[in-house]
Scaffold this motif. Sequence first.
Motif, PDB file in Angstrom:
ATOM      1  N   TRP A 125       0.936  -1.122   0.002  1.00 19.27           N
ATOM      2  CA  TRP A 125       0.042  -0.079   0.133  1.00 19.27           C
ATOM      3  C   TRP A 125       0.716   1.025   0.068  1.00 19.27           C
ATOM      4  O   TRP A 125       0.628   2.452  -0.556  1.00 19.27           O
ATOM      5  CB  TRP A 125      -0.826   0.008   1.113  1.00 19.27           C
ATOM      6  CG  TRP A 125      -1.758   1.300   1.387  1.00 19.27           C
ATOM      7  CD1 TRP A 125      -2.944   1.406   0.471  1.00 19.27           C
ATOM      8  CD2 TRP A 125      -1.609   2.209   2.232  1.00 19.27           C
ATOM      9  NE1 TRP A 125      -3.530   2.724   1.204  1.00 19.27           N
ATOM     10  CE2 TRP A 125      -2.700   3.238   1.943  1.00 19.27           C
ATOM     11  CE3 TRP A 125      -0.583   2.887   2.906  1.00 19.27           C
ATOM     12  CZ2 TRP A 125      -2.663   4.391   2.540  1.00 19.27           C
ATOM     13  CZ3 TRP A 125      -0.679   4.228   3.625  1.00 19.27           C
ATOM     14  CH2 TRP A 125      -1.649   4.872   3.567  1.00 19.27           C
ATOM     15  N   SER A 126       2.014   1.111   0.704  1.00 18.42           N
ATOM     16  CA  SER A 126       2.704   2.382   1.019  1.00 18.42           C
ATOM     17  C   SER A 126       3.603   2.695  -0.379  1.00 18.42           C
ATOM     18  O   SER A 126       4.403   3.624  -0.469  1.00 18.42           O
ATOM     19  CB  SER A 126       3.743   2.341   2.142  1.00 18.42           C
ATOM     20  OG  SER A 126       4.567   1.389   2.008  1.00 18.42           O
ATOM     21  N   ALA A 127       3.810   1.950  -1.420  1.00 21.68           N
ATOM     22  CA  ALA A 127       4.726   1.916  -2.528  1.00 21.68           C
ATOM     23  C   ALA A 127       4.318   2.823  -3.405  1.00 21.68           C
ATOM     24  O   ALA A 127       2.999   3.424  -3.612  1.00 21.68           O
ATOM     25  CB  ALA A 127       4.819   0.773  -3.240  1.00 21.68           C
ATOM     26  N   ASN A 128       5.230   3.762  -4.019  1.00 22.34           N
ATOM     27  CA  ASN A 128       5.071   4.875  -5.050  1.00 22.34           C
ATOM     28  C   ASN A 128       4.063   5.580  -4.682  1.00 22.34           C
ATOM     29  O   ASN A 128       3.169   6.273  -5.473  1.00 22.34           O
ATOM     30  CB  ASN A 128       4.229   3.695  -6.311  1.00 22.34           C
ATOM     31  CG  ASN A 128       4.484   4.568  -7.622  1.00 22.34           C
ATOM     32  OD1 ASN A 128       5.348   5.375  -7.759  1.00 22.34           O
ATOM     33  ND2 ASN A 128       3.544   4.699  -8.592  1.00 22.34           N
ATOM     34  N   GLY A 129       4.184   6.344  -3.496  1.00 20.35           N
ATOM     35  CA  GLY A 129       3.530   7.590  -3.155  1.00 20.35           C
ATOM     36  C   GLY A 129       1.933   7.000  -3.302  1.00 20.35           C
ATOM     37  O   GLY A 129       0.848   8.118  -3.542  1.00 20.35           O
ATOM     38  N   HIS A 130       1.495   6.058  -2.879  1.00 27.49           N
ATOM     39  CA  HIS A 130       0.013   5.579  -3.011  1.00 27.49           C
ATOM     40  C   HIS A 130      -0.528   5.925  -4.388  1.00 27.49           C
ATOM     41  O   HIS A 130      -1.946   6.438  -4.347  1.00 27.49           O
ATOM     42  CB  HIS A 130      -0.870   6.338  -1.803  1.00 27.49           C
ATOM     43  CG  HIS A 130      -0.149   6.386  -0.619  1.00 27.49           C
ATOM     44  ND1 HIS A 130      -0.278   7.282   0.336  1.00 27.49           N
ATOM     45  CD2 HIS A 130       0.393   5.270   0.140  1.00 27.49           C
ATOM     46  CE1 HIS A 130       0.594   7.069   1.421  1.00 27.49           C
ATOM     47  NE2 HIS A 130       0.776   5.780   1.263  1.00 27.49           N
ATOM     48  N   LYS A 131       0.159   5.603  -5.434  1.00 29.81           N
ATOM     49  CA  LYS A 131      -0.285   5.583  -6.899  1.00 29.81           C
ATOM     50  C   LYS A 131      -0.158   4.209  -7.400  1.00 29.81           C
ATOM     51  O   LYS A 131       0.816   3.626  -7.259  1.00 29.81           O
ATOM     52  CB  LYS A 131       0.217   6.927  -7.807  1.00 29.81           C
ATOM     53  CG  LYS A 131       0.031   8.096  -7.055  1.00 29.81           C
ATOM     54  CD  LYS A 131       0.833   9.077  -7.869  1.00 29.81           C
ATOM     55  CE  LYS A 131       0.577  10.510  -7.572  1.00 29.81           C
ATOM     56  NZ  LYS A 131       1.121  11.587  -8.491  1.00 29.81           N
ATOM     57  N   GLY A 132      -1.253   3.844  -8.385  1.00 27.59           N
ATOM     58  CA  GLY A 132      -1.020   2.674  -8.979  1.00 27.59           C
ATOM     59  C   GLY A 132      -1.621   2.582 -10.109  1.00 27.59           C
ATOM     60  O   GLY A 132      -2.405   3.510 -10.750  1.00 27.59           O
ATOM     61  N   VAL A 133      -1.917   1.256 -10.607  1.00 27.42           N
ATOM     62  CA  VAL A 133      -2.429   1.023 -12.002  1.00 27.42           C
ATOM     63  C   VAL A 133      -3.577   0.047 -11.729  1.00 27.42           C
ATOM     64  O   VAL A 133      -3.474  -0.826 -10.855  1.00 27.42           O
ATOM     65  CB  VAL A 133      -1.573   0.243 -12.950  1.00 27.42           C
ATOM     66  CG1 VAL A 133      -2.000   0.007 -14.224  1.00 27.42           C
ATOM     67  CG2 VAL A 133      -0.320   1.162 -13.333  1.00 27.42           C
ATOM     68  N   ALA A 134      -4.740   0.375 -12.510  1.00 26.68           N
ATOM     69  CA  ALA A 134      -5.867  -0.562 -12.470  1.00 26.68           C
ATOM     70  C   ALA A 134      -5.469  -1.930 -12.520  1.00 26.68           C
ATOM     71  O   ALA A 134      -4.891  -2.240 -13.426  1.00 26.68           O
ATOM     72  CB  ALA A 134      -7.349   0.099 -13.256  1.00 26.68           C
ATOM     73  N   GLY A 135      -5.946  -2.703 -11.670  1.00 30.24           N
ATOM     74  CA  GLY A 135      -5.681  -4.349 -11.812  1.00 30.24           C
ATOM     75  C   GLY A 135      -4.689  -4.740 -10.907  1.00 30.24           C
ATOM     76  O   GLY A 135      -4.637  -5.883 -10.650  1.00 30.24           O
ATOM     77  N   ASP A 136      -3.769  -3.986 -10.427  1.00 31.09           N
ATOM     78  CA  ASP A 136      -2.730  -4.577  -9.739  1.00 31.09           C
ATOM     79  C   ASP A 136      -3.202  -4.999  -8.404  1.00 31.09           C
ATOM     80  O   ASP A 136      -4.173  -4.453  -7.681  1.00 31.09           O
ATOM     81  CB  ASP A 136      -1.903  -3.114  -9.344  1.00 31.09           C
ATOM     82  CG  ASP A 136      -0.876  -3.084 -10.324  1.00 31.09           C
ATOM     83  OD1 ASP A 136      -0.863  -3.583 -11.493  1.00 31.09           O
ATOM     84  OD2 ASP A 136      -0.298  -1.719 -10.388  1.00 31.09           O
TER      85      ASP A 136
END
Length: 421
Positions: free
Chosen positions: A366-377
Amino acid sequence: MMQLKLKTLSLLALTFISTISHAQVISEYVFTQNGGDLNNIKSTIADVNEPLRVQSYDRAFNAVGHIYSCTATWLGDDGEWVYILAAAHCNGATKDVSNTGYNFYADDDKTVIASGGTVYTVPERNHRPAGYGGASTDLEILKLKKVADYRDKNGKKVVKPVLYDGNEEKGKPVQFVGYGLWGVNVTENETYGPKSGQRRMTSMSVIDSIFEMNHGIGAGYEPVKESAKWGRTAPGDSGSAWWQTHQGIKTIIAVTNGGAARSSTGARISQYIDWIKSVYPEVDVLSEHAFNWSDNGHKGTLGTLYQYDNPYNGDKEYFMLQNVGKDGRYWYFPTNKNNNGNWVYLGTDKKAALENIKTLQSFKDWSANGHKGVAGDIYIYYNPYNHATELFQLKHDGQYWYFPTNKKSNKDWEYLKDVKF
């Protein structure tokens, strides 16, 4: 400067020993602080080195023994064959695989643990690629016929040492343990030795160089002044293991090749792990090591493997450390093959447990990449409210917020399932 009593070592040496290394030639500073007389080294060195000799018999170093005229390390046995880590130059093998009639001896230099078999030399030794040298290729494993169990001074079977397979050796303390000549400053002398027992001891340095295509490793030595680099290897230490603490335990990071007046050099173990496994698949390496609950004062590294002999069902169970308390410590394993706030239950098979850890580590945090992600991860959540290990799928690209804690979905997350092995 006030000298301290020999029976306790100097404060300097005790501090270094607890954090740095072990070897056989020591600096003038440590020698004199421990009560030595530079004008009468021969008569005082036995008393000066006795605390270091005693420390070389710490449990962590039980696997150390003799082969040829060198120091070597017992890696384990499979019931029929014993596997010994040593330096290639000690027997001068010119082939990748050759026969040997050599023995591996226990510390007393009399008890034969294994005798005769096969020598496996790293291929780079006799077919040297560009950039490799004598230090970086000075490694072999002997597969010898088992004669006896390797036991410590109390009669207990020696536990397998752990080989380091990471890349964080540089800048950290290192310990040497071996049967090399004793000396002070830059000079060793074959007449120096203990009043009784084996000429074996420890000393200290710090890893300060990685060389020869990252397969060679070096530790400096300061022969006179006060320094963390106060010890080095000597003739007779060839083949000895270099010990460094990782994740709270002693691990082997190198095998002694030799050195110079102000340095020790060796072959870097982490670069040869795959080759070592090809000779002895059951070797214990740090990334696959199963820690015990009582190790390191109940402090551990998240994501590592632990084993538990469950007294309630008789099974050997495996767990991954998933969380620790505010004091950095963990608490008891669950006894019902479930997860709890500290542990994820992985099953009763070690190989499957290691694969399960890889699976868990493949999910995003959850804390990775500044709380930004890609749909489906897919993300993993160690839920502190119910002690479950839960999986969620991100619904959209971009910024997200907290996981739901009630096994439901929300605008950011789709609850998938609990992890249970």
